[in-house]
Design a protein around this motif. Structure first.
Motif, short mmCIF file in Angstrom:
data_model
loop_
_atom_site.label_atom_id
_atom_site.label_comp_id
_atom_site.label_asym_id
_atom_site.label_seq_id
_atom_site.Cartn_x
_atom_site.Cartn_y
_atom_site.Cartn_z
N ASP A 1 37.40 2.08 -58.88
CA ASP A 1 37.45 1.92 -57.56
C ASP A 1 36.25 2.68 -56.44
O ASP A 1 36.67 3.75 -55.90
N PRO B 1 38.55 -1.92 -40.26
CA PRO B 1 39.95 -1.47 -41.56
C PRO B 1 38.90 -1.69 -41.99
O PRO B 1 38.59 -3.31 -42.84
N PHE B 2 38.95 -0.30 -43.33
CA PHE B 2 38.79 -0.81 -44.66
C PHE B 2 39.67 -2.13 -45.99
O PHE B 2 38.71 -2.11 -46.62
N GLU B 3 40.21 -2.34 -45.91
CA GLU B 3 41.29 -3.46 -46.09
C GLU B 3 40.56 -4.95 -45.66
O GLU B 3 39.97 -5.35 -47.07
N ARG B 4 39.35 -4.81 -45.01
CA ARG B 4 38.80 -6.11 -44.50
C ARG B 4 37.00 -5.66 -45.10
O ARG B 4 36.74 -6.75 -46.15
N TYR B 5 36.65 -4.86 -45.84
CA TYR B 5 35.54 -4.78 -46.67
C TYR B 5 36.10 -4.60 -48.56
O TYR B 5 35.55 -5.21 -48.93
N ARG B 6 37.52 -4.03 -48.16
CA ARG B 6 37.72 -3.85 -50.11
C ARG B 6 37.71 -5.33 -51.05
O ARG B 6 37.11 -4.94 -52.05
N PRO B 7 37.63 -6.31 -50.01
CA PRO B 7 38.20 -7.83 -51.81
C PRO B 7 36.77 -8.42 -51.69
O PRO B 7 36.47 -8.39 -52.73
N CYS C 1 33.91 -5.99 -52.05
CA CYS C 1 33.06 -4.98 -53.04
C CYS C 1 32.25 -5.73 -53.72
O CYS C 1 31.34 -5.14 -54.65
N TYR D 1 38.47 -6.50 -57.87
CA TYR D 1 38.07 -7.05 -56.48
C TYR D 1 37.40 -8.51 -56.28
O TYR D 1 36.30 -8.76 -56.24
#
Length: 224
Positions: A18, A40-46, A48, A192
């Motif tokens: 991860d 917010p990190f949650e917007r980057y995660r998908p 990656c 991802y």
């Protein structure tokens, strides 16, 4: 399901590790260095799994045809190099999975589209990869996935025929590459997946929702 299994090759980001927190931090630093608010990190995660293209798309809604994309991409790369393993961890169960493969006598390795500029130092820094017998980056061969050549190179380095390998990844291009290489294919459903969450149409041989789910699939194909 997987007859005559001798080796497992894995995608890296979103399959074994991860790395999203470090990738997201590297992209977000471009914003904060320019006086822009953090995202917010949650917007980057998908996104990656899409590398610099995905991260800059989230951070700036920037596409590769933007005239400044190469400059921003290199700055992102430098940021990422500086924090490669600060927050990156293997997914829960991956270390146990790797230990089990070694115990079963199944060779394993990594085939990623991440360039060796990053994949080399990252895998060298993490104890997880000490038993990996091959690490193939996006620039190891003239091709990247979904072309099968990186997977075939991984099989060659393991000394295993491609049809005796299984490839595990979290992107449709992983399945495409595995099928083209003549390998069994497994979708890592915990990875991802981005906006492409519907994986049933990818044509993989199997799907798993946790790393350790792979063991039940593979043990049926490991010679006694």
């Amino acid at each position: 399901m997987f007859a005559n299994l001798q080796a497992v090759l894995f995608d890296l980001d979103g399959t074994l590790i991860d790395s999203a927190p470090d990738l997201g931090a590297a992209a977000d630093k471009l914003r904060t260095d320019r006086g822009l608010p953090s995202i917010p990190f949650e917007r980057y995660r998908p996104m990656c799994g899409a590398g610099a293209r995905g991260m800059l798309g989230v951070a700036f809604e920037m596409t590769p045809d933007h005239p400044e994309f190469p400059v921003y991409r290199e700055e992102f790369f430098r940021n990422y190099e500086a924090c490669l393993t600060e927050r990156t961890r293997e997914f829960d169960g991956v270390a146990q999975l790797v230990d089990a493969l070694v115990e079963l006598g199944v060779a394993w390795g990594v085939v990623t589209n991440k360039s060796m500029r990053f994949a080399g130092p990252l895998t060298q820094a993490m104890p997880l990869f000490r038993s990996a017998r091959a690490v193939i980056g996006g620039d190891t061969t003239p091709h990247t996935k979904p072309h099968p050549e990186p997977l075939l190179e991984g099989a060659r380095r393991l000394g295993v025929p491609a049809h005796c390998c299984v490839y595990v990844g979290d992107d449709e291009r992983d399945v495409m590459a595995g099928r083209a290489a003549g390998m069994g294919t497994v979708v890592a459903g915990y990875g991802y997946l981005g906006a492409k969450g519907e994986t049933a149409s990818w044509g993989a041989d199997a799907h798993i929702q946790r790393p350790l789910d792979l063991l039940a699939l593979l043990k049926t194909g490991v010679p006694a």
